[in-house]
Write an enzyme that holds these catalytic residues in place. Structure first.
Site, short mmCIF file in Angstrom:
data_model
loop_
_atom_site.label_atom_id
_atom_site.label_comp_id
_atom_site.label_asym_id
_atom_site.label_seq_id
_atom_site.Cartn_x
_atom_site.Cartn_y
_atom_site.Cartn_z
N TYR A 32 0.76 -1.27 0.08
CA TYR A 32 0.28 -0.01 -0.18
C TYR A 32 0.86 1.01 0.20
O TYR A 32 0.93 2.14 1.07
CB TYR A 32 -0.92 0.06 0.72
CG TYR A 32 -2.31 0.48 0.73
CD1 TYR A 32 -3.13 0.29 -0.32
CD2 TYR A 32 -2.83 1.90 1.45
CE1 TYR A 32 -4.16 0.92 -0.71
CE2 TYR A 32 -3.46 2.31 0.47
CZ TYR A 32 -4.45 2.05 0.42
OH TYR A 32 -5.58 2.88 -0.40
N HIS A 37 7.42 5.44 1.29
CA HIS A 37 8.09 4.21 0.40
C HIS A 37 9.05 4.76 -0.31
O HIS A 37 10.12 4.27 -1.09
CB HIS A 37 6.85 3.42 -0.01
CG HIS A 37 6.26 2.27 1.23
ND1 HIS A 37 4.90 2.62 1.39
CD2 HIS A 37 6.80 1.67 2.53
CE1 HIS A 37 4.66 2.46 2.03
NE2 HIS A 37 5.26 1.83 3.32
N LYS A 149 9.39 7.41 10.69
CA LYS A 149 9.21 7.74 11.93
C LYS A 149 8.93 6.28 12.40
O LYS A 149 7.87 6.62 13.46
CB LYS A 149 7.75 7.58 10.61
CG LYS A 149 6.04 7.38 11.44
CD LYS A 149 5.26 7.59 10.14
CE LYS A 149 4.63 6.16 9.79
NZ LYS A 149 4.03 5.78 10.69
N ASP A 150 9.19 5.30 12.54
CA ASP A 150 9.07 4.04 13.05
C ASP A 150 10.54 3.62 13.93
O ASP A 150 10.97 2.81 13.04
CB ASP A 150 8.78 2.59 12.53
CG ASP A 150 7.32 2.98 11.78
OD1 ASP A 150 6.66 2.67 12.17
OD2 ASP A 150 7.53 3.12 10.66
N GLN A 153 11.16 1.06 15.58
CA GLN A 153 11.24 -0.51 15.17
C GLN A 153 13.01 -0.31 14.74
O GLN A 153 14.11 -1.32 14.19
CB GLN A 153 10.48 0.24 14.09
CG GLN A 153 10.79 -0.43 12.74
CD GLN A 153 9.85 -1.14 11.40
OE1 GLN A 153 8.46 -1.96 12.11
NE2 GLN A 153 9.11 -0.27 10.20
N MET A 184 3.43 10.61 6.27
CA MET A 184 2.98 9.34 5.78
C MET A 184 2.93 7.82 6.61
O MET A 184 3.73 7.56 6.92
CB MET A 184 3.75 9.71 4.28
CG MET A 184 3.31 10.53 3.20
SD MET A 184 3.57 10.79 1.85
CE MET A 184 3.20 12.52 1.30
N SER A 186 0.78 4.13 5.77
CA SER A 186 -0.49 3.37 5.04
C SER A 186 -1.54 3.33 5.21
O SER A 186 -3.08 3.22 5.39
CB SER A 186 -0.30 2.54 5.01
OG SER A 186 1.09 1.65 4.07
O1 PAF Z 1 7.82 -0.47 8.28
C1 PAF Z 1 6.81 -1.49 7.94
O2 PAF Z 1 6.53 -1.17 7.32
C2 PAF Z 1 7.14 -2.71 8.47
O3 PAF Z 1 6.84 -3.37 9.43
C3 PAF Z 1 8.30 -4.12 7.97
C4 PAF Z 1 10.13 -3.18 8.37
C5 PAF Z 1 8.53 -4.00 6.41
C6 PAF Z 1 8.18 -5.32 8.75
O4 PAF Z 1 7.12 -6.75 7.79
#
Ligand code: PAF
Length: 283
Positions: A32, A37, A149-150, A153, A184, A186
């Site tokens: 998406y 991205h 943003k993440d 992560q 931004m 999804s």
């Molecule tokens: O950030 C994301 O879109 C997801 O957490 C990732 C890193 C693709 C893992 O599924």
């Protein structure tokens, strides 16, 4: 752009490029796709001779009752956009091949996943670390890129790569925003027009906090109160957390003595949105 669905075919291709001395760059996504991205693809393009974008909605990072089933999907549009942004290979594996019957191996990064999103989404980072480790083993990239943003992560993946001696360069990329400042995502697709207007408060609250810090405020509680005030909870807006922490350990801090991460997660309607900013104390 060539589409690869099979894990064996992707592994073979990756090994082949490595033997030819080619560098492989990876953009892991759940599809998406949006401009954020595409920015990641453009930013990492120069790090590789071959650019792989993976598209996989990873069930392991969704908890019970979360939005795995209704997570937005549009493969046709995704492949067109990834192609236009310079992707050479779209790797789109199937859930049944990624997690076949009998699957039981997971990667758990312990400390940096405990606070912030780890509190309300206990399965999330285990699922992310696991799927990213699998994608690294399958694609065999030299470099991979993730959005800031993440932030948690990104910190988690850096930690995993360091701890497990994965020889992969991890690149963080600044958050890409809509014209009005909304990060931004999804998941913005879940917002009604009214909620979309309210969602702009997330970024506004971060900017107000930055202004406060620039004016000399160093007390954590005063900054957090300002953020909460701007977020103004109502029927559509509910704060999950607003927190200040050290940007590398993610340990909570109560005073802005050095560069500090201000991170927040807010439910707006059915969407759970996250955003963050780095606060630097004024001299
Ligand atoms: O950030 C994301 O879109 C997801 O957490 C990732 C890193 C693709 C893992 O599924």
């Amino acid at each position: 752009m060539r589409i690869i669905e099979s894990i064996a075919e992707m592994q073979q291709a990756g090994e082949g490029w490595r033997c030819e001395g080619k560098k492989i760059a990876l953009v892991p996504t759940m599809g998406y796709l949006h401009e954020g991205h595409l920015e990641l693809m453009r930013a990492i393009r120069s790090h590789g001779d071959v650019l792989v974008t993976s598209i996989f909605v990873n069930p392991a990072q969704f908890g019970p009752g979360e939005d795995f089933e209704r997570y937005p999907r549009d493969l046709e549009r995704d492949t067109r956009m990834a192609n236009e942004a310079g992707t050479d290979i779209g790797f789109i594996p199937h859930v049944k091949e990624m997690y076949p019957e009998g699957y039981q191996t997971f990667v758990k990064v312990t400390e940096v996943t405990a606070p912030l999103c780890g509190r309300s989404r206990p399965a999330f980072f285990r699922g992310v670390a696991t799927v990213v480790a699998k994608l690294f083993n399958i694609v065999r990239p030299h470099a991979a890129i993730f959005g800031e943003k993440d932030f948690q992560q990104l910190v988690t993946i850096r930690r995993m790569v360091q701890d497990l001696n994965m020889n992969i360069e991890i690149i963080g990329h600044p958050t890409v925003r809509e014209a009005d400042g909304l990060a931004m995502s999804s998941r913005n697709a879940y917002l009604t027009p009214e909620q979309r207007r309210k969602a702009v408060r997330l970024n506004r609250s971060l900017r107000e906090a930055q202004t406060l810090v620039q004016k000399g405020e160093k007390t954590g509680e005063a900054i957090l109160n300002k953020v909460r005030e701007v977020l103004a909870e109502d029927d559509d807006v509910r704060i999950d957390y607003v927190q200040l922490c050290d940007p590398s350990t993610l340990q909570e801090v109560t005073r802005i003595a050095a560069s500090t991460l201000l991170a927040l997660a807010v439910h707006v309607g059915v969407a759970r949105l996250i955003d963050n900013a780095i606060l630097n104390p004024s001299a």
